[in-house]
Scaffold this motif. Structure first.
Motif, PDB file in Angstrom:
ATOM      1  N   THR A   1       0.814  -1.222   0.000  1.00 49.61           N
ATOM      2  CA  THR A   1       0.000   0.000   0.000  1.00 49.61           C
ATOM      3  C   THR A   1       0.844   1.268   0.000  1.00 49.61           C
ATOM      4  O   THR A   1       0.320   2.350  -0.269  1.00 49.61           O
ATOM      5  CB  THR A   1      -0.951   0.013   1.214  1.00 49.61           C
TER       6      THR A   1
ATOM      7  N   SER B   1       1.682   4.278  -5.659  1.00 45.74           N
ATOM      8  CA  SER B   1       1.579   5.522  -6.409  1.00 45.74           C
ATOM      9  C   SER B   1       2.437   5.453  -7.669  1.00 45.74           C
ATOM     10  O   SER B   1       3.530   4.887  -7.669  1.00 45.74           O
ATOM     11  CB  SER B   1       2.024   6.706  -5.542  1.00 45.74           C
TER      12      SER B   1
ATOM     13  N   ASN C   1      -2.562   3.639 -14.889  1.00 45.24           N
ATOM     14  CA  ASN C   1      -3.940   4.008 -14.569  1.00 45.24           C
ATOM     15  C   ASN C   1      -4.854   2.788 -14.571  1.00 45.24           C
ATOM     16  O   ASN C   1      -5.815   2.722 -13.804  1.00 45.24           O
ATOM     17  CB  ASN C   1      -4.459   5.040 -15.570  1.00 45.24           C
TER      18      ASN C   1
ATOM     19  N   LYS D   1      -7.862  -1.732  -0.988  1.00 46.12           N
ATOM     20  CA  LYS D   1      -9.115  -1.392  -1.667  1.00 46.12           C
ATOM     21  C   LYS D   1      -9.383   0.109  -1.600  1.00 46.12           C
ATOM     22  O   LYS D   1      -9.823   0.726  -2.580  1.00 46.12           O
ATOM     23  CB  LYS D   1     -10.283  -2.152  -1.046  1.00 46.12           C
ATOM     24  N   ALA D   2      -9.094   0.719  -0.449  1.00 45.44           N
ATOM     25  CA  ALA D   2      -9.305   2.162  -0.300  1.00 45.44           C
ATOM     26  C   ALA D   2      -8.443   2.931  -1.280  1.00 45.44           C
ATOM     27  O   ALA D   2      -8.886   3.923  -1.872  1.00 45.44           O
ATOM     28  CB  ALA D   2      -8.995   2.583   1.137  1.00 45.44           C
ATOM     29  N   TYR D   3      -7.207   2.476  -1.461  1.00 45.60           N
ATOM     30  CA  TYR D   3      -6.331   3.158  -2.411  1.00 45.60           C
ATOM     31  C   TYR D   3      -6.884   3.041  -3.825  1.00 45.60           C
ATOM     32  O   TYR D   3      -6.963   4.028  -4.557  1.00 45.60           O
ATOM     33  CB  TYR D   3      -4.920   2.581  -2.361  1.00 45.60           C
TER      34      TYR D   3
ATOM     35  N   ASP E   1      -9.921   2.390  -4.823  1.00 50.51           N
ATOM     36  CA  ASP E   1     -11.187   3.114  -4.965  1.00 50.51           C
ATOM     37  C   ASP E   1     -10.953   4.615  -5.104  1.00 50.51           C
ATOM     38  O   ASP E   1     -11.799   5.332  -5.655  1.00 50.51           O
ATOM     39  CB  ASP E   1     -12.095   2.849  -3.763  1.00 50.51           C
ATOM     40  N   GLY E   2      -9.812   5.097  -4.621  1.00 48.45           N
ATOM     41  CA  GLY E   2      -9.530   6.527  -4.689  1.00 48.45           C
ATOM     42  C   GLY E   2      -8.823   6.959  -5.960  1.00 48.45           C
ATOM     43  O   GLY E   2      -8.512   8.135  -6.123  1.00 48.45           O
ATOM     44  N   THR E   3      -8.578   6.016  -6.884  1.00 46.48           N
ATOM     45  CA  THR E   3      -7.934   6.368  -8.149  1.00 46.48           C
ATOM     46  C   THR E   3      -8.968   6.942  -9.108  1.00 46.48           C
ATOM     47  O   THR E   3     -10.127   7.158  -8.759  1.00 46.48           O
ATOM     48  CB  THR E   3      -7.248   5.144  -8.775  1.00 46.48           C
ATOM     49  N   ASN E   4      -8.550   7.144 -10.351  1.00 45.59           N
ATOM     50  CA  ASN E   4      -9.406   7.850 -11.313  1.00 45.59           C
ATOM     51  C   ASN E   4     -10.516   7.001 -11.925  1.00 45.59           C
ATOM     52  O   ASN E   4     -11.143   7.411 -12.900  1.00 45.59           O
ATOM     53  CB  ASN E   4      -8.546   8.430 -12.445  1.00 45.59           C
TER      54      ASN E   4
END
Length: 262
Positions: free
Chosen positions: A192, A196, A200, A217-219, A221-224
């Motif tokens: 995690t 970065s 994409n 999952k949080a990471y 879900d926070g992408t584009n």
């Protein structure tokens, strides 16, 4: 399928190339295996996936890290830093074989973590990434390996061997050496914190709950929106409760990977 060796004279790697059927394939996919006994359990599923990719018009390459499988080197020669270099070599080999500029990578378990690290080193070469049941927390993964090995009770087989410093230190896990160096490298895996800058289009697909999945999952879900985290109820290709499910292939997972790749 074409079997061959590539790499350097002192670091020969075994590869299995599955050319795109029908010719003219303009996409290429590199498959990165898991570690140790998980490699053996997952081999059949990875071969099947490579064949499916080839049939769907993708050039696919499977390979063994140095010191594993049919590649040169001994078990104790394998380490994560070397495996990352091997992935980079395999990317170059696949580009040359297929004639494509960028490749996609499908990594399973520790192979997924290695794929992430390598992709960060050479982002312009990788267009898509599939992280299949990735090892998220190396410390927890090591604990699970030791717990699994210690829980085995096979008549006539003693406890896991412990190696001297001269032999690389560490101990035996599921019949294979896990040197002190590799154990240290695995313990440093924190997926995690290294995500970065990845492509994409990244698919994270899991078949069973594990430590760190919530943060992963949080990471995602926070992408584009081009990256996806999915849970699929299916057999874990890298684990066998022998003899009940030996050799079982997670068809639902393979089909989902194929549909996502398209």
């Amino acid at each position: 399928m074409i079997s061959f060796y590539f790499g350097s004279t002192d670091r020969r790697l075994f590869g299995a190339y599955h050319p795109a059927q029908g010719g003219g394939g303009n996409r290429a996919v590199l498959l990165c295996y898991p570690w140790g006994f998980e490699y053996a359990n997952a081999h059949r599923s990875m071969v099947r996936l490579a064949n499916l990719l080839s049939q769907a018009g993708y050039h696919a390459l499977r390979f063994d890290y140095y010191g594993t499988g049919d590649s040169a080197g001994e078990d104790r020669d394998a380490d994560l830093s070397g495996a990352r270099e091997d992935i980079a070599r395999a990317i170059g080999e696949l580009r040359e074989l297929s004639g494509v500029e960028t490749v996609s990578i499908i990594g399973l378990r520790l192979g997924a973590a290695l794929a992430v690290m390598t992709t960060r080193d050479m982002p312009s070469m990788v267009d898509r990434l599939v992280l299949w049941d990735p090892v998220i927390d190396g410390v927890r993964y090591m604990e699970e390996l030791y717990d699994l090995d210690d829980s085995l009770n096979i008549p006539g087989v003693g406890s896991a061997g412990v190696f001297s410093v001269e032999d690389g230190g560490g101990r035996e896990v599921m019949g294979l050496p896990l040197t002190a160096r590799v154990a240290s490298e695995i313990s440093g895996v924190k997926l995690t914190t290294t995500l970065s800058g990845l492509p994409n289009e990244t698919l994270v697909i899991v078949t069973c709950a594990s430590s760190g999945q919530k943060g992963l999952k949080a990471y995602v879900d926070g992408t584009n929106g081009q990256s996806t985290f999915e849970r699929i109820e299916d057999h874990a290709a890298w684990h066998e409760d022998w003899p009940d499910n030996a050799g079982v292939i997670p068809v639902s997972v393979l089909n989902r990977i194929l549909s996502w790749m398209r």
